[in-house]
Design a protein around this motif. Sequence first.
Motif, PDB file in Angstrom:
ATOM      1  N   LEU A 226      24.207  55.119  -9.418  1.00  9.80           N
ATOM      2  CA  LEU A 226      24.678  54.876  -8.061  1.00  9.80           C
ATOM      3  C   LEU A 226      23.583  54.143  -7.287  1.00  9.80           C
ATOM      4  O   LEU A 226      22.398  54.216  -7.633  1.00  9.80           O
ATOM      5  N   ALA A 227      23.950  53.475  -6.235  1.00  4.34           N
ATOM      6  CA  ALA A 227      22.976  52.788  -5.396  1.00  4.34           C
ATOM      7  C   ALA A 227      22.070  53.811  -4.721  1.00  4.34           C
ATOM      8  O   ALA A 227      22.519  54.909  -4.359  1.00  4.34           O
ATOM      9  N   PRO A 228      20.785  53.464  -4.542  1.00  2.00           N
ATOM     10  CA  PRO A 228      19.858  54.423  -3.904  1.00  2.00           C
ATOM     11  C   PRO A 228      20.319  54.868  -2.526  1.00  2.00           C
ATOM     12  O   PRO A 228      19.997  55.976  -2.084  1.00  2.00           O
ATOM     13  N   THR A 229      21.080  54.016  -1.842  1.00  2.00           N
ATOM     14  CA  THR A 229      21.536  54.338  -0.488  1.00  2.00           C
ATOM     15  C   THR A 229      22.928  54.980  -0.468  1.00  2.00           C
ATOM     16  O   THR A 229      23.507  55.154   0.598  1.00  2.00           O
ATOM     17  N   ALA A 230      23.458  55.312  -1.640  1.00  2.00           N
ATOM     18  CA  ALA A 230      24.814  55.875  -1.708  1.00  2.00           C
ATOM     19  C   ALA A 230      24.906  57.170  -0.905  1.00  2.00           C
ATOM     20  O   ALA A 230      23.994  58.000  -0.932  1.00  2.00           O
ATOM     21  N   LYS A 231      26.000  57.328  -0.187  1.00  2.00           N
ATOM     22  CA  LYS A 231      26.237  58.561   0.570  1.00  2.00           C
ATOM     23  C   LYS A 231      26.511  59.691  -0.417  1.00  2.00           C
ATOM     24  O   LYS A 231      27.309  59.545  -1.348  1.00  2.00           O
ATOM     25  N   ILE A 232      25.857  60.818  -0.222  1.00  4.63           N
ATOM     26  CA  ILE A 232      26.027  61.954  -1.136  1.00  4.63           C
ATOM     27  C   ILE A 232      27.215  62.780  -0.646  1.00  4.63           C
ATOM     28  O   ILE A 232      27.078  63.696   0.171  1.00  4.63           O
ATOM     29  N   SER A 233      28.372  62.427  -1.141  1.00  7.56           N
ATOM     30  CA  SER A 233      29.581  63.191  -0.818  1.00  7.56           C
ATOM     31  C   SER A 233      29.533  64.523  -1.548  1.00  7.56           C
ATOM     32  O   SER A 233      28.662  64.761  -2.398  1.00  7.56           O
ATOM     33  N   VAL A 234      30.493  65.395  -1.248  1.00  7.11           N
ATOM     34  CA  VAL A 234      30.553  66.685  -1.948  1.00  7.11           C
ATOM     35  C   VAL A 234      30.712  66.467  -3.444  1.00  7.11           C
ATOM     36  O   VAL A 234      30.083  67.155  -4.259  1.00  7.11           O
ATOM     37  N   GLU A 235      31.527  65.507  -3.830  1.00  3.05           N
ATOM     38  CA  GLU A 235      31.757  65.257  -5.258  1.00  3.05           C
ATOM     39  C   GLU A 235      30.473  64.797  -5.945  1.00  3.05           C
ATOM     40  O   GLU A 235      30.128  65.267  -7.038  1.00  3.05           O
ATOM     41  N   SER A 251      27.359  71.851   2.089  1.00  5.57           N
ATOM     42  CA  SER A 251      27.860  70.669   2.785  1.00  5.57           C
ATOM     43  C   SER A 251      28.190  71.039   4.225  1.00  5.57           C
ATOM     44  O   SER A 251      28.461  72.201   4.531  1.00  5.57           O
ATOM     45  N   ASP A 252      28.159  70.038   5.108  1.00  7.43           N
ATOM     46  CA  ASP A 252      28.534  70.285   6.498  1.00  7.43           C
ATOM     47  C   ASP A 252      29.407  69.142   6.993  1.00  7.43           C
ATOM     48  O   ASP A 252      29.403  68.036   6.437  1.00  7.43           O
ATOM     49  N   SER A 253      30.164  69.430   8.016  1.00  5.62           N
ATOM     50  CA  SER A 253      31.030  68.412   8.615  1.00  5.62           C
ATOM     51  C   SER A 253      31.068  68.623  10.119  1.00  5.62           C
ATOM     52  O   SER A 253      30.883  69.743  10.614  1.00  5.62           O
ATOM     53  N   ILE A 254      31.268  67.527  10.833  1.00  5.75           N
ATOM     54  CA  ILE A 254      31.417  67.597  12.282  1.00  5.75           C
ATOM     55  C   ILE A 254      32.590  66.710  12.679  1.00  5.75           C
ATOM     56  O   ILE A 254      32.766  65.620  12.139  1.00  5.75           O
ATOM     57  N   ALA A 255      33.417  67.231  13.588  1.00  8.96           N
ATOM     58  CA  ALA A 255      34.624  66.498  14.003  1.00  8.96           C
ATOM     59  C   ALA A 255      34.811  66.656  15.508  1.00  8.96           C
ATOM     60  O   ALA A 255      34.353  67.636  16.115  1.00  8.96           O
ATOM     61  N   ASP A 256      35.482  65.683  16.102  1.00  9.88           N
ATOM     62  CA  ASP A 256      35.855  65.806  17.515  1.00  9.88           C
ATOM     63  C   ASP A 256      36.923  66.888  17.658  1.00  9.88           C
ATOM     64  O   ASP A 256      37.820  67.015  16.820  1.00  9.88           O
ATOM     65  N   ALA A 257      36.804  67.672  18.730  1.00 12.52           N
ATOM     66  CA  ALA A 257      37.804  68.693  19.035  1.00 12.52           C
ATOM     67  C   ALA A 257      38.039  68.653  20.542  1.00 12.52           C
ATOM     68  O   ALA A 257      37.539  69.490  21.294  1.00 12.52           O
ATOM     69  N   GLY A 258      38.796  67.655  20.970  1.00 10.45           N
ATOM     70  CA  GLY A 258      38.978  67.440  22.408  1.00 10.45           C
ATOM     71  C   GLY A 258      37.662  66.993  23.007  1.00 10.45           C
ATOM     72  O   GLY A 258      37.043  66.042  22.539  1.00 10.45           O
ATOM     73  N   ASN A 259      37.226  67.708  24.027  1.00 11.51           N
ATOM     74  CA  ASN A 259      35.930  67.405  24.636  1.00 11.51           C
ATOM     75  C   ASN A 259      34.786  68.141  23.961  1.00 11.51           C
ATOM     76  O   ASN A 259      33.658  68.122  24.450  1.00 11.51           O
ATOM     77  N   ARG A 260      35.089  68.788  22.866  1.00  7.09           N
ATOM     78  CA  ARG A 260      34.084  69.551  22.132  1.00  7.09           C
ATOM     79  C   ARG A 260      33.913  68.953  20.746  1.00  7.09           C
ATOM     80  O   ARG A 260      34.549  67.981  20.368  1.00  7.09           O
ATOM     81  N   TYR A 261      33.028  69.594  19.961  1.00  8.29           N
ATOM     82  CA  TYR A 261      32.847  69.245  18.553  1.00  8.29           C
ATOM     83  C   TYR A 261      33.099  70.482  17.713  1.00  8.29           C
ATOM     84  O   TYR A 261      32.813  71.618  18.138  1.00  8.29           O
ATOM     85  N   HIS A 262      33.641  70.277  16.538  1.00  6.75           N
ATOM     86  CA  HIS A 262      33.868  71.379  15.612  1.00  6.75           C
ATOM     87  C   HIS A 262      32.934  71.181  14.414  1.00  6.75           C
ATOM     88  O   HIS A 262      32.968  70.139  13.746  1.00  6.75           O
ATOM     89  N   LEU A 263      32.117  72.180  14.135  1.00  2.00           N
ATOM     90  CA  LEU A 263      31.119  72.113  13.058  1.00  2.00           C
ATOM     91  C   LEU A 263      31.449  73.133  11.979  1.00  2.00           C
ATOM     92  O   LEU A 263      31.759  74.291  12.287  1.00  2.00           O
ATOM     93  N   CYS A 270      29.002  75.019  -7.834  1.00  5.08           N
ATOM     94  CA  CYS A 270      28.688  73.717  -8.425  1.00  5.08           C
ATOM     95  C   CYS A 270      29.789  73.249  -9.374  1.00  5.08           C
ATOM     96  O   CYS A 270      30.190  72.091  -9.343  1.00  5.08           O
ATOM     97  N   GLY A 271      30.291  74.156 -10.205  1.00  5.29           N
ATOM     98  CA  GLY A 271      31.272  73.761 -11.216  1.00  5.29           C
ATOM     99  C   GLY A 271      32.681  73.615 -10.683  1.00  5.29           C
ATOM    100  O   GLY A 271      33.299  72.553 -10.807  1.00  5.29           O
ATOM    101  N   SER A 272      33.199  74.668 -10.040  1.00  5.30           N
ATOM    102  CA  SER A 272      34.604  74.679  -9.623  1.00  5.30           C
ATOM    103  C   SER A 272      34.832  74.051  -8.254  1.00  5.30           C
ATOM    104  O   SER A 272      35.937  73.648  -7.923  1.00  5.30           O
ATOM    105  N   GLY A 273      33.791  74.011  -7.449  1.00  5.08           N
ATOM    106  CA  GLY A 273      33.954  73.525  -6.079  1.00  5.08           C
ATOM    107  C   GLY A 273      34.496  74.573  -5.137  1.00  5.08           C
ATOM    108  O   GLY A 273      34.761  74.287  -3.967  1.00  5.08           O
ATOM    109  N   ALA A 274      34.686  75.798  -5.632  1.00  8.22           N
ATOM    110  CA  ALA A 274      35.215  76.880  -4.794  1.00  8.22           C
ATOM    111  C   ALA A 274      34.231  77.220  -3.688  1.00  8.22           C
ATOM    112  O   ALA A 274      33.011  77.146  -3.870  1.00  8.22           O
ATOM    113  N   THR A 275      34.753  77.606  -2.533  1.00  7.66           N
ATOM    114  CA  THR A 275      33.914  77.983  -1.398  1.00  7.66           C
ATOM    115  C   THR A 275      33.347  79.375  -1.624  1.00  7.66           C
ATOM    116  O   THR A 275      34.090  80.341  -1.802  1.00  7.66           O
TER     117      THR A 275
END
Length: 780
Positions: A226-235, A251-263, A270-275
């Motif tokens: 992969l390119a050295p600058t590749a984004k490290i997605s969950v996969e 992993s973390d995520s941030i999203a708009d939630a109206g006038n707020r943010y949801h984190l 590692c293997g199954s991807g289960a939370t």
Amino acid sequence: MPTPSERVRVGSFEFDLSTGELRSLAATDPDNAGPNNKVLLREQVFQVLRMLVEREGKIVTREEIKNGLWSDDTIVDFDHSINATIKSLRRALGDSADNPRYIETLGRRGYRLLPAIEYLELAPGTPPEEVAAEAHPIRGQKRRALAMGALLAVGALSIWRYEVYRHRITLAPTDAIVLADIDNRTNDPVFDDALNTALRYELEQTPYLNVLGLDKTSATIAQLKLAPTAKISVEIARQICSKTNSKMVVSDSIADAGNRYHLEIRALDCGSGATLAEERTDISARNQVVHELGTTAAHLRRKLGEPADSLARFNQPLEKATSASLEALQAATQGAKLYLAGDPEGALKLYQQAVELDPNLALTHGRMGAAYLFLGNTDLSAASYARAYQLRDRLTEKDRLNTEIAYYGRVTGDWEKEYSSVLRFLEIFPRDVLAHANLRAAFVYLGQPDRAADEAAETARLQPSAYYFGSAIQSIRFASRFNEAKSWLAKADALKLDNLLIRRERLIVAFATGDRDNVEKILKDEEQGSYREAFLHEHSLIEIQQGRFHSAERLRQQALRQTSKAGNDDWWVILSALEDAEVGKDAQARRYESEATGRPLERGNKINLALALARSGRTAEASRLADQISAERPEDTLVQHYFIPTIRAAIKLEQHEPAAAIDLLRGTEKYDLAFTGSFDYVYPAYIRGLAYMGLGDGQLAAVQFQKLIDNPGFSVRHVIGPLARLQLGRAQKLMGDNASARKSYEEFLHLWKDADPDLPVYREAKAEYAQLKNVSNQIQ
């Protein structure tokens, strides 16, 4: 052996082996446990009590406690740590070492539990008074009915707690965690760099978590093509996790939630991807994002099994330890990327932007110090490190100690304090690679080459890079362990690790071990290579060792005509002056000194120049320069205890005051074997030996010269290395041991068999040897 859900009674305490809770059955808990007289024991105390309970009165040895609490590669003062753990356990039990009721100490053999162990069958939380109520003639039936319902409820709770226990997440010290890049679902790109840095910093502040390093992450990305600058997605993070045998992905995520943010922050298998664990929160304002990220990540750390005492200790608010300014964090992160890519000038521009946005961004001040140092600007580097040190209380404990280490090592030069800070750091983070490298540096500068070699080897094992391999080989060579150095050179070849330091050490080791064919081959191979200038200088040092000064000067002139580094010409001109002074070429030494004196010199060159001036007889100038250096560096271990005493002792020698020279050098002996970056080569011992000769004490002089001969890993790179054999012969002659003296002269003259015939010291040596032979012949 009891199951994890069982509870036991130990004297007046109840101990839950599944949760680590200790409950006092007395009216008052001696450890002030609070409500319900319960205390949650910290992990090591809990494990020791568990061992004692399971032995039921038999001895648990200190060795068993050590093996049960720490892995083989942990660097800890085990005796101190075991004593502290037992002390904490006694405090929890209200016990005394002098008059024990619970834990008996058996010399240095170990410990045993004194009270009998009673296994309890009641469900956790059932009060003892309910048992007594069963015997009451009136209330018994009612209470039995109530108790039955309670028992069923508590039983169900116990089953649930046991299932939670059975499936809880626990991490071993070597279980690595891979960080994915943030999933930024807002339209604000600043979150990408800022929050990636902030989350890594939050998780790396605790010794409980072992976050996969950026170097290993980058190397694995390259393996995945992969390119050295590749984004490290969950996969991609899961692929890295699998390739590196890591434990999980965070992993973390941030999203708009109206006038707020949801984190959201999640730990994934590692293997199954289960939370495995997750935390989420809503954030009301943009300037609260860094703070809330830290708080949310701390909740996740608890779910990942981090003990409460660790969470309390290693939980500096993230916006204080880094910055509440997302833009400042973004600039700092982008600067760090440029620095790692080999662009310190570009990095400095972004670092400056970051500290303008947030002047209290301590981490970035420290990184500016490293960038300035890389560029050779020692004054600005020191100023940046000093500013980081002033702000160190804002940092996490890990980086506060790192900042102290950098400040003592690179600003004040107080290597004793640097060493103390490194030891404190390693007690908390025993596998940290940079800490092991810093410990190696402390040993190098404090004159302990064997310990430095061992530490450098450990660093290279933890992170087998070309840089750390080169450092290991160099340190092992300082310790004169040449066969071991050859072994590490072979390992470097097998791993295809290569840099200037490794190549240079290969040449030095070959020369030191008499492998002349290899020396010639290496020099020939490097004639047209990218390190040609460096190897011309190395060749000149080899010529000097053999008394071929004219050849050495020609090689240096060749190198200086193509020098690419500022200050390189100063270094070699001043070194030539010192070498010439040692062999009696005072006029040539003074010519070189005069060439250097009018230039602005960095500290290392000033130090070398002061010694050269002293050894060539220019004592007044040497004394003025020594005073200046000493005033500039009042806390510097090597300046005050190695350089200045040696320079001043050399001045006293020239002034025919050998006793004063010896007095000046008394405090330097513990640092004789220091690698200093200026005049090392065991120079204080050489000057001390000359002073004893001046007093007519051949025996004590011989001890000093032998020190150089016994440490060729240092003396192999300077003219006083071979000269020590000549001086030893002179000392032996002074003692009346002509047979030994003759042998020493012969060894020196063999080393210098092709020396320049016009060297004053060489002519003197040949004349003295001829006289010795005549005396021996007359005796026979």
